[in-house]
Design a protein around this motif. Sequence first.
Motif, PDB file in Angstrom:
ATOM      1  N   PHE A  92       0.852  -1.200   0.000  1.00 25.55           N
ATOM      2  CA  PHE A  92       0.000   0.000   0.000  1.00 25.55           C
ATOM      3  C   PHE A  92       0.887   1.249   0.000  1.00 25.55           C
ATOM      4  O   PHE A  92       0.673   2.180  -0.785  1.00 25.55           O
ATOM      5  CB  PHE A  92      -0.923  -0.015   1.234  1.00 25.55           C
ATOM      6  CG  PHE A  92      -0.999   1.290   1.980  1.00 25.55           C
ATOM      7  CD1 PHE A  92      -1.693   2.373   1.454  1.00 25.55           C
ATOM      8  CD2 PHE A  92      -0.350   1.450   3.208  1.00 25.55           C
ATOM      9  CE1 PHE A  92      -1.738   3.588   2.146  1.00 25.55           C
ATOM     10  CE2 PHE A  92      -0.395   2.648   3.896  1.00 25.55           C
ATOM     11  CZ  PHE A  92      -1.092   3.725   3.362  1.00 25.55           C
ATOM     12  N   HIS A  96       1.276   4.256  -3.031  1.00 22.92           N
ATOM     13  CA  HIS A  96       0.987   5.683  -2.846  1.00 22.92           C
ATOM     14  C   HIS A  96       2.259   6.536  -2.889  1.00 22.92           C
ATOM     15  O   HIS A  96       2.250   7.641  -3.425  1.00 22.92           O
ATOM     16  CB  HIS A  96       0.206   5.887  -1.543  1.00 22.92           C
ATOM     17  CG  HIS A  96      -1.231   5.475  -1.658  1.00 22.92           C
ATOM     18  ND1 HIS A  96      -2.166   5.673  -0.676  1.00 22.92           N
ATOM     19  CD2 HIS A  96      -1.903   4.877  -2.679  1.00 22.92           C
ATOM     20  CE1 HIS A  96      -3.344   5.219  -1.086  1.00 22.92           C
ATOM     21  NE2 HIS A  96      -3.207   4.720  -2.285  1.00 22.92           N
ATOM     22  N   VAL A  99       3.221   7.436  -6.384  1.00 32.56           N
ATOM     23  CA  VAL A  99       2.442   8.566  -6.906  1.00 32.56           C
ATOM     24  C   VAL A  99       3.019   9.873  -6.360  1.00 32.56           C
ATOM     25  O   VAL A  99       3.292  10.816  -7.098  1.00 32.56           O
ATOM     26  CB  VAL A  99       0.949   8.457  -6.498  1.00 32.56           C
ATOM     27  CG1 VAL A  99       0.188   9.720  -6.915  1.00 32.56           C
ATOM     28  CG2 VAL A  99       0.299   7.221  -7.105  1.00 32.56           C
ATOM     29  N   ILE A 100       3.210   9.898  -5.040  1.00 36.63           N
ATOM     30  CA  ILE A 100       3.651  11.121  -4.352  1.00 36.63           C
ATOM     31  C   ILE A 100       5.039  11.547  -4.831  1.00 36.63           C
ATOM     32  O   ILE A 100       5.292  12.728  -5.071  1.00 36.63           O
ATOM     33  CB  ILE A 100       3.622  10.885  -2.828  1.00 36.63           C
ATOM     34  CG1 ILE A 100       2.163  10.781  -2.354  1.00 36.63           C
ATOM     35  CG2 ILE A 100       4.385  11.967  -2.079  1.00 36.63           C
ATOM     36  CD1 ILE A 100       1.988  10.267  -0.946  1.00 36.63           C
ATOM     37  N   ILE A 122      -4.059   5.072  -6.608  1.00 37.12           N
ATOM     38  CA  ILE A 122      -4.632   5.467  -5.312  1.00 37.12           C
ATOM     39  C   ILE A 122      -5.567   4.366  -4.826  1.00 37.12           C
ATOM     40  O   ILE A 122      -5.481   3.907  -3.676  1.00 37.12           O
ATOM     41  CB  ILE A 122      -5.392   6.812  -5.436  1.00 37.12           C
ATOM     42  CG1 ILE A 122      -4.408   7.955  -5.715  1.00 37.12           C
ATOM     43  CG2 ILE A 122      -6.189   7.091  -4.169  1.00 37.12           C
ATOM     44  CD1 ILE A 122      -5.086   9.294  -5.981  1.00 37.12           C
ATOM     45  N   ALA A 153      -1.196   1.952  14.541  1.00 35.57           N
ATOM     46  CA  ALA A 153      -0.129   2.839  15.019  1.00 35.57           C
ATOM     47  C   ALA A 153       1.037   2.844  14.026  1.00 35.57           C
ATOM     48  O   ALA A 153       1.659   3.882  13.778  1.00 35.57           O
ATOM     49  CB  ALA A 153       0.336   2.390  16.399  1.00 35.57           C
ATOM     50  N   VAL A 155       0.851   2.298  10.734  1.00 39.57           N
ATOM     51  CA  VAL A 155       0.478   3.041   9.526  1.00 39.57           C
ATOM     52  C   VAL A 155       0.548   4.545   9.795  1.00 39.57           C
ATOM     53  O   VAL A 155       0.980   5.318   8.929  1.00 39.57           O
ATOM     54  CB  VAL A 155      -0.926   2.625   9.025  1.00 39.57           C
ATOM     55  CG1 VAL A 155      -1.389   3.524   7.882  1.00 39.57           C
ATOM     56  CG2 VAL A 155      -0.909   1.170   8.574  1.00 39.57           C
ATOM     57  N   ARG A 156       0.166   4.970  11.005  1.00 38.67           N
ATOM     58  CA  ARG A 156       0.316   6.389  11.330  1.00 38.67           C
ATOM     59  C   ARG A 156       1.771   6.820  11.221  1.00 38.67           C
ATOM     60  O   ARG A 156       2.077   7.916  10.758  1.00 38.67           O
ATOM     61  CB  ARG A 156      -0.195   6.655  12.739  1.00 38.67           C
ATOM     62  CG  ARG A 156      -1.694   6.884  12.782  1.00 38.67           C
ATOM     63  CD  ARG A 156      -2.127   7.433  14.123  1.00 38.67           C
ATOM     64  NE  ARG A 156      -2.285   6.413  15.120  1.00 38.67           N
ATOM     65  CZ  ARG A 156      -1.577   6.293  16.233  1.00 38.67           C
ATOM     66  NH1 ARG A 156      -0.614   7.159  16.482  1.00 38.67           N
ATOM     67  NH2 ARG A 156      -1.823   5.329  17.084  1.00 38.67           N
ATOM     68  N   ILE A 159       2.772   7.160   7.577  1.00 43.80           N
ATOM     69  CA  ILE A 159       2.229   8.393   7.005  1.00 43.80           C
ATOM     70  C   ILE A 159       3.020   9.600   7.499  1.00 43.80           C
ATOM     71  O   ILE A 159       3.345  10.508   6.726  1.00 43.80           O
ATOM     72  CB  ILE A 159       0.723   8.515   7.346  1.00 43.80           C
ATOM     73  CG1 ILE A 159      -0.060   7.453   6.568  1.00 43.80           C
ATOM     74  CG2 ILE A 159       0.196   9.914   7.044  1.00 43.80           C
ATOM     75  CD1 ILE A 159      -1.492   7.281   7.018  1.00 43.80           C
ATOM     76  N   ALA A 160       3.354   9.592   8.793  1.00 40.15           N
ATOM     77  CA  ALA A 160       4.162  10.691   9.339  1.00 40.15           C
ATOM     78  C   ALA A 160       5.508  10.757   8.620  1.00 40.15           C
ATOM     79  O   ALA A 160       5.991  11.842   8.273  1.00 40.15           O
ATOM     80  CB  ALA A 160       4.361  10.502  10.838  1.00 40.15           C
ATOM     81  N   GLN A 162       6.290   9.646   5.575  1.00 47.66           N
ATOM     82  CA  GLN A 162       6.151  10.090   4.184  1.00 47.66           C
ATOM     83  C   GLN A 162       5.830  11.584   4.135  1.00 47.66           C
ATOM     84  O   GLN A 162       6.328  12.308   3.267  1.00 47.66           O
ATOM     85  CB  GLN A 162       5.059   9.261   3.481  1.00 47.66           C
ATOM     86  CG  GLN A 162       4.819   9.638   2.028  1.00 47.66           C
ATOM     87  CD  GLN A 162       6.019   9.352   1.117  1.00 47.66           C
ATOM     88  OE1 GLN A 162       6.977   8.705   1.509  1.00 47.66           O
ATOM     89  NE2 GLN A 162       5.961   9.868  -0.095  1.00 47.66           N
ATOM     90  N   THR A 163       5.030  12.046   5.088  1.00 45.63           N
ATOM     91  CA  THR A 163       4.708  13.480   5.163  1.00 45.63           C
ATOM     92  C   THR A 163       5.982  14.290   5.402  1.00 45.63           C
ATOM     93  O   THR A 163       6.213  15.325   4.763  1.00 45.63           O
ATOM     94  CB  THR A 163       3.688  13.738   6.295  1.00 45.63           C
ATOM     95  OG1 THR A 163       2.503  12.986   6.019  1.00 45.63           O
ATOM     96  CG2 THR A 163       3.329  15.213   6.397  1.00 45.63           C
TER      97      THR A 163
END
Lengths: 341, 341
Positions: A92, A96, A99-100, A122, A153, A155-156, A159-160, A162-163
Amino acid sequence: MTLIPTEYRITEIRRLVDPALHEVLDRLDAGTRLTCGYHLGFWDSEGHFPAEQNLNGKGLRPTLAVLSALAADAPAAAGVPAALACELVHNFSLLHDDVIDGDTERRHRPTVWARFGISAAILAGDALLSLANEVLGEARSEHVPDAVRRLGATVRQLIAGQTADVAFEKRDDVTLEECMSMAADKTAALLACSTSLGAVLAGAPPTLVRGLAEFGNHVGMAFQLTDDLLGIWGDPVLTGKPVLSDLRACKKTVPVVAALTSSTAAAAELRDLYNRPDPLDEGELIRAAVLVDEAGGRAWTEEEADRQLAAGVRALDPLELPEEIRDDLARIARRLRGRDR
Amino acid sequence: MTLIPTEYRITEIRRLVDPALHEVLDRLDAGTRLTCGYHLGFWDSEGHFPAEQNLNGKGLRPTLAVLSALAADAPAAAGVPAALACELVHNFSLLHDDVIDGDTERRHRPTVWARFGISAAILAGDALLSLANEVLGEARSEHVPDAVRRLGATVRQLIAGQTADVAFEKRDDVTLEECMSMAADKTAALLACSTSLGAVLAGAPPTLVRGLAEFGNHVGMAFQLTDDLLGIWGDPVLTGKPVLSDLRACKKTVPVVAALTSSTAAAAELRDLYNRPDPLDEGELIRAAVLVDEAGGRAWTEEEADRQLAAGVRALDPLELPEEIRDDLARIARRLRGRDR
């Protein structure tokens, strides 16, 4: 070919996990299933012919997850839902992130967004993230809720990470600490989840789960730092990524930031190159790689990766694991550090 | 203001769910939290000032989820994790659908991708999808695994529906059956999940869960068909979407496909308009709306929506619900059909 025990076990684990992964995809609508299976290397972009299997980097997380169930004295099958969940979450995030990051190639093939469009990529990523939770929900274990919470937790953190990665590209004041924290979120978190989630489902005591996660965390750091090194000095034929791709994208990877934050003449020259508004040409890219090395970024990262590897293997010591499981985990960890891809 | 019981209960439910939703966002890294909260209308794009709360269409799924727990004789709090999960999944899908559909405005504000970029919108959606599972994993219920599995099946339907929606835009042979099936996947599935997931967590018997889901499914269809009608004939001030937006995007919504598949002169003219390679101008868009009406697409959709609403309310009859819960559910269902936004 003679299989040493580790190879044998890895082969056995893949024999358990791979068909289950295929089955999970069969739940999806035909369009989403096609793109997900293409991404996973199950078939080509038409879905008709078996794609040439390229197993680079594949199977690592499922193997670790099943080993973590074995480490908790459970049968391998008890770790399979965890193995599937970790592999699905990993993919997953790849879908993504491609793409990013605008990456057009992965595992020597066009990425899903490059081949099928951004919308398809997506939705394919969404499907794999959701399936990860669904398969955990199906595990025959009273510890499903705990496993779902831990995956959430993790996955959060992904995401953090990648952000932060995206934000770092626009900043020129990223500290080495921020950069290491980003690597911990982007990579180490899911490795730590992989090395412990099977044990969670198997009902292992908290000390064992913690120790296995600590192992995974350190090994994940070693893995990411090695990846950062390969992103600059790796052979594109082996990595499957374009040469110098991380420098081309002005990525603030650990070797780069370690170099930039050194008080050297090379750091100053590297900073000038990275601050150019225009893309760097081939000569400048090669010069940037030399500067990262001269500023000590390469050596620092190599040493830190070795330190993380050692800390990871040390974390296994107090866990009193069955010897062959301990050996497998340590061997896989060393391989992640020594790998050339 | 005098509150009728339904209003009172809805207000109470929102008082329970809204703070929990805020708390859940606090787990995210600052960047992702900002974009998620912006999307949810918690703050403006700087995160500093409370955004003007626009509650259009918000709170529907949480309300239904809590009512479904009450329907199973459980306290409202037992339904809160289900309420959060459904609201989070709903907003995950909005975030990603806005990217996929290229929609720049929602609830009278720029969409997240339009304001923060596509990467931020992808990551925000990912975060909400993952949080949905995480909060279910935290529910104090022995039925968490069942709830997680049902949420997973629902998300697969959402993805299938969105995949079909995208595919339909390039096809001119979409049948009314395919179109209804897409609406069932895109909208009715999550409504059915919302009207039953609280009952699942509360350990309701299968017949009750099934009946509540059937209610939600029919009401979801009525809701989507009404939405399709508003997408052509709705007041943009009330819907928050540009006028005639569905026709502009050549969406194959139910009224359009019902019109196209009628054997009328209007259908033939509409098909010609829809097959134009260039975007339709304002005059042609208005003409297209008239043709959908003339070909019977509007009347068919209105009647089908009413039929679905009636079937939904009928599905509640055998469930022997507490009278006030039954009334609330029926009242909300009627409102979704009669709404002007």
